[in-house]
Design an enzyme around this catalytic site. Structure first.
Site, PDB file in Angstrom:
ATOM      1  N   SER A  23       0.837  -1.216   0.000  1.00  9.59           N
ATOM      2  CA  SER A  23       0.000   0.000   0.000  1.00  9.59           C
ATOM      3  C   SER A  23       0.863   1.254   0.000  1.00  9.59           C
ATOM      4  O   SER A  23       0.596   2.207  -0.733  1.00  9.59           O
ATOM      5  CB  SER A  23      -0.810   0.072   1.298  1.00  9.59           C
ATOM      6  N   SER A 168     -13.220   2.806   2.864  1.00 11.08           N
ATOM      7  CA  SER A 168     -12.259   2.322   1.866  1.00 11.08           C
ATOM      8  C   SER A 168     -11.104   3.302   1.752  1.00 11.08           C
ATOM      9  O   SER A 168     -11.287   4.459   1.378  1.00 11.08           O
ATOM     10  CB  SER A 168     -12.936   2.166   0.495  1.00 11.08           C
ATOM     11  N   GLN A 170      -8.800   3.115  -0.397  1.00 12.25           N
ATOM     12  CA  GLN A 170      -8.535   3.406  -1.813  1.00 12.25           C
ATOM     13  C   GLN A 170      -9.404   4.564  -2.284  1.00 12.25           C
ATOM     14  O   GLN A 170      -8.928   5.487  -2.948  1.00 12.25           O
ATOM     15  CB  GLN A 170      -8.797   2.159  -2.664  1.00 12.25           C
ATOM     16  N   ASP A 323      -7.409  -7.198   4.778  1.00 11.87           N
ATOM     17  CA  ASP A 323      -6.653  -8.133   3.931  1.00 11.87           C
ATOM     18  C   ASP A 323      -6.229  -9.393   4.682  1.00 11.87           C
ATOM     19  O   ASP A 323      -5.742 -10.349   4.078  1.00 11.87           O
ATOM     20  CB  ASP A 323      -5.423  -7.425   3.344  1.00 11.87           C
ATOM     21  N   LYS A 350     -12.611  -8.162  -3.610  1.00 18.32           N
ATOM     22  CA  LYS A 350     -11.135  -8.112  -3.590  1.00 18.32           C
ATOM     23  C   LYS A 350     -10.578  -8.793  -4.847  1.00 18.32           C
ATOM     24  O   LYS A 350     -11.304  -9.017  -5.794  1.00 18.32           O
ATOM     25  CB  LYS A 350     -10.623  -8.757  -2.300  1.00 18.32           C
TER      26      LYS A 350
HETATM   27  C1  S3P Z   1      -5.772  -0.767   0.133  1.00 23.46           C
HETATM   28  C2  S3P Z   1      -6.992  -0.668   0.743  1.00 23.46           C
HETATM   29  C3  S3P Z   1      -7.880  -1.806   0.937  1.00 23.46           C
HETATM   30  C4  S3P Z   1      -7.113  -3.116   0.837  1.00 23.46           C
HETATM   31  C5  S3P Z   1      -6.230  -3.181  -0.362  1.00 23.46           C
HETATM   32  C6  S3P Z   1      -5.213  -2.054  -0.323  1.00 23.46           C
HETATM   33  C7  S3P Z   1      -4.988   0.464  -0.074  1.00 23.46           C
HETATM   34  O1  S3P Z   1      -8.875  -1.785  -0.064  1.00 23.46           O
HETATM   35  O2  S3P Z   1      -8.017  -4.203   0.809  1.00 23.46           O
HETATM   36  O3  S3P Z   1      -5.543  -4.406  -0.423  1.00 23.46           O
HETATM   37  O4  S3P Z   1      -3.795   0.377  -0.423  1.00 23.46           O
HETATM   38  O5  S3P Z   1      -5.554   1.539   0.105  1.00 23.46           O
HETATM   39  P1  S3P Z   1     -10.237  -0.913   0.116  1.00 23.46           P
HETATM   40  O6  S3P Z   1      -9.867   0.507   0.127  1.00 23.46           O
HETATM   41  O7  S3P Z   1     -11.067  -1.273  -1.087  1.00 23.46           O
HETATM   42  O8  S3P Z   1     -10.843  -1.396   1.381  1.00 23.46           O
END
Ligand code: S3P
Length: 435
Positions: A23, A168, A170, A323, A350
């Site tokens: 990440s 989220s 992301q 995760d 996922k």
């Molecule tokens: C991540 C956020 C998570 C995680 C992914 C990586 C990130 O997803 O499951 O493996 O780097 O921001 P979500 O934002 O969809 O929960």
């Protein structure tokens, strides 16, 4: 590729440094590309996902050089700076790249780019970023309005107030990036906290940014003030080795140089509640709702096998362990009593449908597990063994491997090569601990 076999083993022993955080690596490269001055990234993850990010950034005009001191990104700047104002960007399997990059592209004011990826990416929803970006004035097209290919046209963005239906990191990060390019103020409220790596980089880059609880607010900025970033070991990759040490009797493992950001250590808290012995200086949540640290805490964890008991994982814990939930199922399979995970519908979106993958995969190895609408329920017993399909999902591949170590008859993982997405040296690292 033929299946890879993981047989039952004696205790895991030794010390291991997990690979760099995926990440944070994606974010470090992206923020490097948005900077005007070169940014050196120490300990960047070299794995399929984060190589996809470097490829995409090169296509957009950024320079990427591996030097003795680290990976140097020569960025193009934040605004209207991307040289290639059109083209296709292939994100491979990288959901984080797919969701974060459009936040930058949408605010370029010119050009258009089409993002697409592998089969797994093609089933992952992008409406979660498309709708809020459109509310900021972005021009975006997506297949059925929710899937890739996704075409982003550069526009002038305007600040907006977003209330996300699902926590989220992301989506939050995409909108924070778009907010740096939008006039006015952009606020994002999540139903509960998700990982905060982007916020820590914003702090470090002196971007006008505030937090209050699960709400973050960002204002337009001309340039980033970044020079270097250090990536800790990935707690999500480390979690596979930690889980192995928890379920293989008499194991004792030292995990070194791992990220201990409290928004990533939910799995360690769940495992400890189940009886796992995990000793380390985990970061505590900040004292005030407004505090955002600038750096990522790094430390060591000392893990020892112990008897486990079932637990209930509640919805508010999910984003902080998202995760690692497949590993909660594995711990549950080796624990006394029942383990229930609730409020984890997001697992269906996922790299694979992880509720189906975990439940069908572990049931095939003899585990007493069933899917629920929003997670799964597992009753502890023995893991017989058999064959598990990774479904092209790196975390299911590594789950199968660890299940094999704790099984009575061994496990063959089909599609073990998927592990290269986040942890290319997984099998070698594991082998050093079971020798
Ligand atoms: C991540 C956020 C998570 C995680 C992914 C990586 C990130 O997803 O499951 O493996 O780097 O921001 P979500 O934002 O969809 O929960």
């Amino acid at each position: 590729m033929a299946g890879v076999r993981f047989d039952p083993v004696g205790p895991l022993r030794g010390a291991i440094t997990p690979p760099p955080d995926k990440s944070i690596s994606h974010r470090a490269a992206l923020f490097g590309a948005m900077s005007d001055v070169p940014v050196t990234i120490h300990n960047y993850l070299i794995a399929d996902d984060t190589l996809s990010t470097l490829d995409a950034l090169r296509s957009l005009g950024a320079g990427v050089d591996q030097q003795a001191e680290g990976l140097v990104i020569r960025g193009v700047g934040l605004h209207q700076a991307i040289e290639a104002t059109g083209g296709s960007l292939y994100v491979g399997n990288a959901g984080t790249l797919l969701r974060l990059l459009p936040g930058w592209l949408a605010g370029q004011g010119r050009g258009f780019w089409t993002l697409d990826g592998d089969q797994s990416i093609q089933r992952r929803p992008v409406d979660r970023i498309v709708e809020p970006l459109r509310a900021m004035g972005a021009r975006i097209e997506a297949r059925d309005d929710r899937l890739t290919p996704l075409t982003v046209h550069g526009s002038q963005l305007h600040g907006a107030e977003h209330v996300l239906p699902v926590a989220s990191a992301q989506v939050k990060s995409c909108l924070l990036i778009a907010g740096m390019l939008a006039d006015g103020e952009t606020t994002i409220t999540e139903p509960s906290r998700s990982r905060d790596h982007t916020e820590r980089i914003l702090r470090r880059a002196r971007v006008p940014f505030e937090r209050f609880g699960a709400t973050v607010k960002v204002r337009e900025v001309d340039e980033l003030e970044l020079e270097d970033l250090t990536v800790p070991g990935d707690p999500s990759s480390a979690a596979f080795l930690i889980a192995a040490a928890c379920v293989v009797p008499s194991s004792r493992l030292l995990v070194e140089g791992v990220g201990l950001n409290w928004t990533r250590t939910g799995f360690l808290r769940i495992a400890a509640r189940m009886g796992a012995v995990i000793v380390g200086e985990l970061e505590e949540p900040p004292q005030t709702e407004a505090e955002v640290p600038e750096s990522e805490p790094i430390g060591d964890l000392d893990v020892a096998a112990a008897a486990l008991e079932g637990t209930v994982v509640e919805p508010e814990e999910i984003p902080l362990a998202i995760d690692e939930l497949p590993l909660v199922a594995l711990l549950g399979a080796c624990a006394e009593g029942e383990t229930i995970v609730r409020g984890a519908e997001e697992l269906r979106w996922k790299e694979s449908d992880r509720i189906a993958g975990v439940v069908e995969g572990l049931a095939g190895l003899g585990v007493d597990i069933e899917a629920t609408d929003d997670g799964f329920a597992v009753r502890g017993g023995t893991i017989r063994g058999g064959v598990i399909d990774s479904r092209g999902d790196h975390r299911l591949a590594m789950l199968g491997a660890i299940a094999g170590l704790a099984s009575s008859e061994g496990v063959v993982v089909e599609g073990m090569d998927a592990a290269t997405v986040s942890y290319p040296s997984f099998a070698e690292d594991l082998a050093t601990l079971v020798a």
